[in-house]
Design a protein around this motif. Structure first.
Motif, PDB file in Angstrom:
ATOM      1  N   ARG A 187       0.826  -1.209   0.000  1.00  0.00           N
ATOM      2  CA  ARG A 187       0.000   0.000   0.000  1.00  0.00           C
ATOM      3  C   ARG A 187       0.859   1.258   0.000  1.00  0.00           C
ATOM      4  N   VAL A 188       1.992   1.229   0.705  1.00  0.00           N
ATOM      5  CA  VAL A 188       2.905   2.368   0.700  1.00  0.00           C
ATOM      6  C   VAL A 188       3.354   2.655  -0.732  1.00  0.00           C
ATOM      7  N   ALA A 189       3.830   1.618  -1.419  1.00  0.00           N
ATOM      8  CA  ALA A 189       4.313   1.789  -2.786  1.00  0.00           C
ATOM      9  C   ALA A 189       3.210   2.287  -3.706  1.00  0.00           C
ATOM     10  N   GLN A 190       2.022   1.704  -3.584  1.00  0.00           N
ATOM     11  CA  GLN A 190       0.912   2.109  -4.441  1.00  0.00           C
ATOM     12  C   GLN A 190       0.506   3.560  -4.172  1.00  0.00           C
ATOM     13  N   ALA A 191       0.447   3.922  -2.897  1.00  0.00           N
ATOM     14  CA  ALA A 191       0.016   5.277  -2.544  1.00  0.00           C
ATOM     15  C   ALA A 191       0.975   6.319  -3.092  1.00  0.00           C
ATOM     16  N   PHE A 192       2.274   6.084  -2.940  1.00  0.00           N
ATOM     17  CA  PHE A 192       3.242   7.067  -3.418  1.00  0.00           C
ATOM     18  C   PHE A 192       3.353   7.051  -4.946  1.00  0.00           C
ATOM     19  N   SER A 193       3.189   5.920  -5.570  1.00  0.00           N
ATOM     20  CA  SER A 193       3.178   5.890  -7.034  1.00  0.00           C
ATOM     21  C   SER A 193       2.022   6.725  -7.577  1.00  0.00           C
ATOM     22  N   ARG A 194       0.849   6.569  -6.975  1.00  0.00           N
ATOM     23  CA  ARG A 194      -0.317   7.350  -7.423  1.00  0.00           C
ATOM     24  C   ARG A 194      -0.110   8.843  -7.197  1.00  0.00           C
ATOM     25  N   ALA A 195       0.662   9.190  -6.165  1.00  0.00           N
ATOM     26  CA  ALA A 195       0.844  10.594  -5.795  1.00  0.00           C
ATOM     27  C   ALA A 195       1.990  11.273  -6.527  1.00  0.00           C
ATOM     28  N   ALA A 196       2.679  10.564  -7.409  1.00  0.00           N
ATOM     29  CA  ALA A 196       3.880  11.125  -8.036  1.00  0.00           C
ATOM     30  C   ALA A 196       3.599  12.450  -8.750  1.00  0.00           C
ATOM     31  N   GLU A 197       2.474  12.544  -9.439  1.00  0.00           N
ATOM     32  CA  GLU A 197       2.160  13.749 -10.208  1.00  0.00           C
ATOM     33  C   GLU A 197       1.724  14.911  -9.314  1.00  0.00           C
TER      34      GLU A 197
END
Length: 260
Positions: free
Chosen positions: A7-17
């Protein structure tokens, strides 16, 4: 509290932009840690938890002859950093700080701002940092302590007893492990952000990818009644100047590996 790294990885990947648009605090903390950089470094550099690559231009400018490795758990962050802030001699690796995909004694300087607080096992983290550092190498860390967002934790506690806010490791526990690293410098500061409405803070946390990622958390959306109770509880913490506070406890650490 167990951290769900997926979930950490997914959350930060989604937030990159969206990350950079709300990361004023994160940039300020990184800027302070950048002031701790040594004058000279000979060998590989590691930006651990590089995020959007904010520090890349500065690190490259300080050490233009040193290869710069970027490592992050979130593939989306690495893609953004590579596309938006690429510098000469840069390499990008997707990996876990608790299981670094790097050779023993291969790094001269580890620089990491607001990343290691997402690690679940501080002993493994510190062991890995010591493993990849060369003898005489240094590690500069900025991370968050358990008092971070205590106002939000207090407000949620008035609603229910579930976990809604990420918890971070205390300094004493982080430094408790004898892993071959020696503490050279340590500073703690409290930074308080101020908001007009709680929704502004909640939006910011989501845009950063820093909303709740603990494995034990409420699985459903908050009902309107629970949301009203949360807003009321946070409202009771409004300060005399009319602002709602959100506190961040920040640790700055410099560690080194003894020369053999």
């Amino acid at each position: 509290m167990q951290r769900d790294k997926r979930r950490v990885a997914q959350a930060f990947s989604r937030a990159a932009e969206s990350y950079d648009s709300v990361a004023q605090l994160q940039r300020a903390i990184a800027d302070r840690l950048l002031q701790w950089l040594p004058e000279e470094v000979e060998g590989n550099l590691l930006d651990l938890g590089c995020g959007t690559g904010y520090a890349s231009p500065h690190l490259h400018a300080c050490y233009p002859e040193s290869p710069l490795l970027h490592l992050d758990l979130a593939h989306g962050m690495l893609t953004f950093a590579r596309e938006q802030r690429s510098v000469p001699g840069a390499f990008y690796l997707c990996g876990d700080a608790e299981q670094l995909p790097l050779a023993d004694a291969s790094i001269e300087l580890i620089w990491s701002s607001l990343a290691v607080q997402w690690c679940e096992q501080p002993d493994r983290l510190m062991t890995e940092l010591a493993r990849v550092l060369k003898p005489g190498g240094r590690c500069l860390l900025a991370t968050l302590g358990p008092d971070t967002l205590h106002e939000l934790k207090r407000a949620w506690a008035a609603v229910d007893d579930d976990v809604h806010v990420n918890s971070f490791t205390a300094l004493e526990r982080l430094l408790a492990y004898n892993t071959g690293l020696t503490l050279a410098r340590c500073e703690t500061e409290y930074r308080v952000l101020r908001y007009n409405r709680l929704q502004e803070l909640m939006h910011e946390l989501k845009a950063l990818g820093a909303h709740n990622v603990n494995s034990r958390r409420d699985q459903g959306l908050s009902s309107r009644q629970r949301l009203i109770r949360l807003l009321d509880a946070y409202e009771r913490q409004r300060q005399a100047d009319g602002a709602l506070p959100a506190t961040y406890e920040v640790y700055y650490l410099e560690l080194f590996k003894e020369s053999q």
